[in-house]
Motif scaffolding. Structure first.
Motif, PDB file in Angstrom:
ATOM      1  N   GLN A   7       0.837  -1.208   0.000  1.00 46.98           N
ATOM      2  CA  GLN A   7       0.000   0.000   0.000  1.00 46.98           C
ATOM      3  C   GLN A   7       0.874   1.261   0.000  1.00 46.98           C
ATOM      4  OE1 GLN A   7      -2.114  -1.176   3.602  1.00 46.98           O
ATOM      5  NE2 GLN A   7      -4.056  -1.101   2.480  1.00 46.98           N
TER       6      GLN A   7
ATOM      7  N   LYS B 277     -15.284  -0.174   7.773  1.00 48.73           N
ATOM      8  CA  LYS B 277     -15.339  -1.129   6.667  1.00 48.73           C
ATOM      9  C   LYS B 277     -14.414  -0.644   5.571  1.00 48.73           C
ATOM     10  CE  LYS B 277     -19.799  -3.113   7.488  1.00 48.73           C
ATOM     11  NZ  LYS B 277     -21.179  -3.235   7.155  1.00 48.73           N
ATOM     12  N   GLN B 278     -13.633  -1.573   5.045  1.00 48.53           N
ATOM     13  CA  GLN B 278     -12.654  -1.246   4.004  1.00 48.53           C
ATOM     14  C   GLN B 278     -13.302  -1.329   2.632  1.00 48.53           C
ATOM     15  OE1 GLN B 278      -9.448  -0.352   4.543  1.00 48.53           O
ATOM     16  NE2 GLN B 278      -8.973  -0.166   2.381  1.00 48.53           N
ATOM     17  N   ASP B 279     -13.175  -0.266   1.839  1.00 47.03           N
ATOM     18  CA  ASP B 279     -13.582  -0.288   0.438  1.00 47.03           C
ATOM     19  C   ASP B 279     -12.332  -0.629  -0.367  1.00 47.03           C
ATOM     20  OD1 ASP B 279     -14.119   0.303  -2.243  1.00 47.03           O
ATOM     21  OD2 ASP B 279     -15.581   1.839  -1.702  1.00 47.03           O
ATOM     22  N   LYS B 280     -12.268  -1.864  -0.834  1.00 48.69           N
ATOM     23  CA  LYS B 280     -11.052  -2.327  -1.509  1.00 48.69           C
ATOM     24  C   LYS B 280     -10.833  -1.633  -2.844  1.00 48.69           C
ATOM     25  CE  LYS B 280     -10.808  -6.636   0.899  1.00 48.69           C
ATOM     26  NZ  LYS B 280     -10.711  -8.057   0.895  1.00 48.69           N
ATOM     27  N   LYS B 281     -11.911  -1.238  -3.526  1.00 44.55           N
ATOM     28  CA  LYS B 281     -11.749  -0.555  -4.811  1.00 44.55           C
ATOM     29  C   LYS B 281     -11.092   0.812  -4.623  1.00 44.55           C
ATOM     30  CE  LYS B 281     -15.536  -2.708  -7.316  1.00 44.55           C
ATOM     31  NZ  LYS B 281     -16.833  -2.521  -7.930  1.00 44.55           N
TER      32      LYS B 281
ATOM     33  N   ASN C 170      -9.536   1.651  -1.806  1.00 48.53           N
ATOM     34  CA  ASN C 170      -8.460   1.487  -0.834  1.00 48.53           C
ATOM     35  C   ASN C 170      -8.595   2.506   0.301  1.00 48.53           C
ATOM     36  OD1 ASN C 170      -6.260   0.232   0.255  1.00 48.53           O
ATOM     37  ND2 ASN C 170      -4.773   1.506  -0.821  1.00 48.53           N
ATOM     38  N   GLU C 171      -9.828   2.587   0.813  1.00 52.49           N
ATOM     39  CA  GLU C 171     -10.119   3.569   1.848  1.00 52.49           C
ATOM     40  C   GLU C 171     -11.081   2.948   2.866  1.00 52.49           C
ATOM     41  OE1 GLU C 171     -10.989   8.337   1.870  1.00 52.49           O
ATOM     42  OE2 GLU C 171     -11.395   7.213   0.090  1.00 52.49           O
ATOM     43  N   THR C 172     -10.952   3.368   4.120  1.00 53.74           N
ATOM     44  CA  THR C 172     -11.822   2.870   5.171  1.00 53.74           C
ATOM     45  C   THR C 172     -12.973   3.843   5.387  1.00 53.74           C
ATOM     46  OG1 THR C 172      -9.922   1.850   6.237  1.00 53.74           O
ATOM     47  CG2 THR C 172     -11.904   2.113   7.574  1.00 53.74           C
TER      48      THR C 172
END
Length: 180
Positions: A22, A131-135, A137-139
């Protein structure tokens, strides 16, 4: 700015560990170069002997309080997590309740200050969840069922003036203007 400076900034604002991968993507450098700079930064903090440290756990680095101040920090956290919520904590919780799910970056844009410790304390109290938004890359943070249950309501939409404050596009315009 040097790679170490960029890594230091990212570790400072993050409430959780950041992997070398990251960091590499964020500072736009090769993973080996980033890992070497992060290790050097961790050594710098260790030699300095201050109140902060950078630790490595597997492939991730995190900025934490120094082990020597653990008792002091534990006592402070205990007060923060068992006492009444401070005004900044209530402001942050209110923003999350009315605008969640919301990213930490947007929270900090709205409040104008770093919210890492407050978010950490609200997470410890179980009032918010991440909750992590993987698209992206942000919480993103939202209120928990425990918070809703504590207020004696069935849903966040039952908060006073929820419809008006949740749909107010003034904040969206400000956030989109500041994000560019």
């Amino acid at each position: 700015m040097s790679i170490k400076g960029k890594i230091e900034s990212l570790l400072f604002i993050s409430a959780k560990p950041i992997t070398v991968k990251q960091l590499s993507q964020l500072v736009k450098k090769e993973p080996k170069e980033v890992e070497a700079a992060a290790k050097e930064l961790a050594d710098d903090y260790k030699k300095r002997g201050g109140g902060l440290a950078i630790i490595k756990n597997g492939p991730a680095f995190q900025m934490v309080s120094a082990p020597e101040s653990s008792t002091l920090v534990r006592d402070f956290i205990k007060d923060e997590t068992t006492g009444e919520l401070t005004r900044p904590s209530l402001e942050t919780l209110t923003i999350i309740a009315y605008r969640g799910p919301i990213s930490k970056l947007d929270l900090e844009r709205i409040r104008g200050v770093n919210c890492s410790l407050i978010v950490h304390n609200l997470l410890l109290r179980g009032l918010i969840e991440a909750k992590q938004d993987k698209k992206k890359n942000e919480t993103y943070y939202n209120i928990t069922f425990d918070f809703v249950r504590f207020l004696g309501i069935n849903d966040a939409s039952q908060l006073p003036d929820y419809e008006r404050l949740n749909k107010d596009d003034t904040l969206d315009r400000v956030l989109s203007d500041n994000g560019q």
